[in-house]
Design a protein around this motif. Structure first.
Motif, PDB file in Angstrom:
ATOM      1  N   ALA A   1       0.838  -1.205   0.000  1.00  0.00           N
ATOM      2  CA  ALA A   1       0.000   0.000   0.000  1.00  0.00           C
ATOM      3  C   ALA A   1       0.871   1.253   0.000  1.00  0.00           C
ATOM      4  O   ALA A   1       0.617   2.202  -0.763  1.00  0.00           O
ATOM      5  N   VAL A   2       1.901   1.257   0.833  1.00  0.00           N
ATOM      6  CA  VAL A   2       2.799   2.414   0.895  1.00  0.00           C
ATOM      7  C   VAL A   2       3.538   2.593  -0.425  1.00  0.00           C
ATOM      8  O   VAL A   2       3.637   3.705  -0.957  1.00  0.00           O
ATOM      9  N   MET A   3       4.041   1.502  -0.971  1.00  0.00           N
ATOM     10  CA  MET A   3       4.814   1.596  -2.204  1.00  0.00           C
ATOM     11  C   MET A   3       3.934   2.011  -3.384  1.00  0.00           C
ATOM     12  O   MET A   3       4.370   2.743  -4.275  1.00  0.00           O
ATOM     13  N   TRP A   4       2.691   1.538  -3.398  1.00  0.00           N
ATOM     14  CA  TRP A   4       1.761   1.968  -4.448  1.00  0.00           C
ATOM     15  C   TRP A   4       1.553   3.475  -4.375  1.00  0.00           C
ATOM     16  O   TRP A   4       1.584   4.171  -5.393  1.00  0.00           O
ATOM     17  N   CYS A   5       1.387   3.989  -3.160  1.00  0.00           N
ATOM     18  CA  CYS A   5       1.232   5.430  -2.981  1.00  0.00           C
ATOM     19  C   CYS A   5       2.478   6.174  -3.448  1.00  0.00           C
ATOM     20  O   CYS A   5       2.375   7.177  -4.169  1.00  0.00           O
ATOM     21  N   VAL A   6       3.640   5.684  -3.068  1.00  0.00           N
ATOM     22  CA  VAL A   6       4.900   6.293  -3.509  1.00  0.00           C
ATOM     23  C   VAL A   6       4.973   6.317  -5.034  1.00  0.00           C
ATOM     24  O   VAL A   6       5.366   7.319  -5.643  1.00  0.00           O
ATOM     25  N   GLY A   7       4.576   5.199  -5.661  1.00  0.00           N
ATOM     26  CA  GLY A   7       4.598   5.129  -7.111  1.00  0.00           C
ATOM     27  C   GLY A   7       3.621   6.092  -7.760  1.00  0.00           C
ATOM     28  O   GLY A   7       3.950   6.748  -8.753  1.00  0.00           O
ATOM     29  N   GLU A   8       2.417   6.187  -7.209  1.00  0.00           N
ATOM     30  CA  GLU A   8       1.424   7.110  -7.768  1.00  0.00           C
ATOM     31  C   GLU A   8       1.886   8.559  -7.655  1.00  0.00           C
ATOM     32  O   GLU A   8       1.611   9.379  -8.543  1.00  0.00           O
TER      33      GLU A   8
END
Length: 213
Positions: free
Chosen positions: A15-22
């Motif tokens: 979830a954190v990495m998806w946010c970072v990617g977005e």
């Protein structure tokens, strides 16, 4: 550059990495936890006395832990107005769905379903308890189905932090192929998420390393 501690097979890390990617942020991620170990080290204890992942450090600020807090920090510091509104009432609409996903939905999936089907030896599983857990989880998915029938995204017309907190669970739900509910709008929403590059990179990750027979 962001520094992030946590293995890519952790759903909270995803979830954190998806946010970072977005958000298009530069980062360095360190594999710790599960078969990578490292959580028992003194160095990690100084980062997070709970010895859990993920942990984030941004610049020279103190480390952040708890995925929900990390996500709100990233959204507040780096997110656009549409992703995490500055208006308190608009933000509270996003935040309530994000909190619902974290507290009411994730808690009904990760341990009672995913851990039982993937991380528990087959001879130790309780099929009846798993079926009951799936039914409880799908009761929450029915709420999402209704909400998504009114808006293209969980909290309204645009992609927000609420979609991060909720949408990362759906990959494993659909990959496990356990659903018995009829959620066509939810499935269409999930299909749209799978077209997002950051979702593909950070969420659509094999959980095979966690699998036990």
């Amino acid at each position: 550059m962001l520094q992030i501690w946590g293995r890519e097979t952790s759903s909270n890390v995803q979830a954190v990495m998806w946010c970072v990617g977005e958000l298009g942020l530069t980062y360095q991620r360190y594999d710790v936890g599960h078969h990578f170990g490292g959580l028992d080290s003194e160095a990690f204890y100084q980062l997070n006395p709970n010895r859990t992942i993920p942990v984030l450090q941004d610049d020279n600020h103190p480390p952040l832990w708890e995925s929900g807090a990390i996500l709100r920090y990233l959204a507040s510091r780096y997110g656009q107005e549409s992703f995490w509104p500055k208006d308190i009432f608009a933000r509270s609409e996003v935040d309530r769905w994000a909190e619902w996903a974290k507290v009411s939905v994730s808690s009904l999936f990760t341990q009672p379903i995913f851990w039982q089907l993937v991380r528990t030896p087959s001879q130790q599983r309780d099929p009846a308890a798993i079926d009951q857990a799936i039914a409880r989880f799908e009761d929450k998915l029915a709420i999402a189905e209704q909400q998504l029938s009114q808006h293209p995204f969980l909290a309204g017309p645009v992609f927000t932090l609420a979609d991060i907190q909720f949408g990362h669970l759906l990959y494993r739900y659909y990959q496990l192929n356990i659903g018995v509910g009829d959620f066509p709008t939810l499935h269409a929403y999930y299909q749209r998420l799978t077209e997002r590059p950051a979702y593909q990179r950070h969420v659509m990750v094999s959980y095979q390393p966690l699998q036990v027979s």
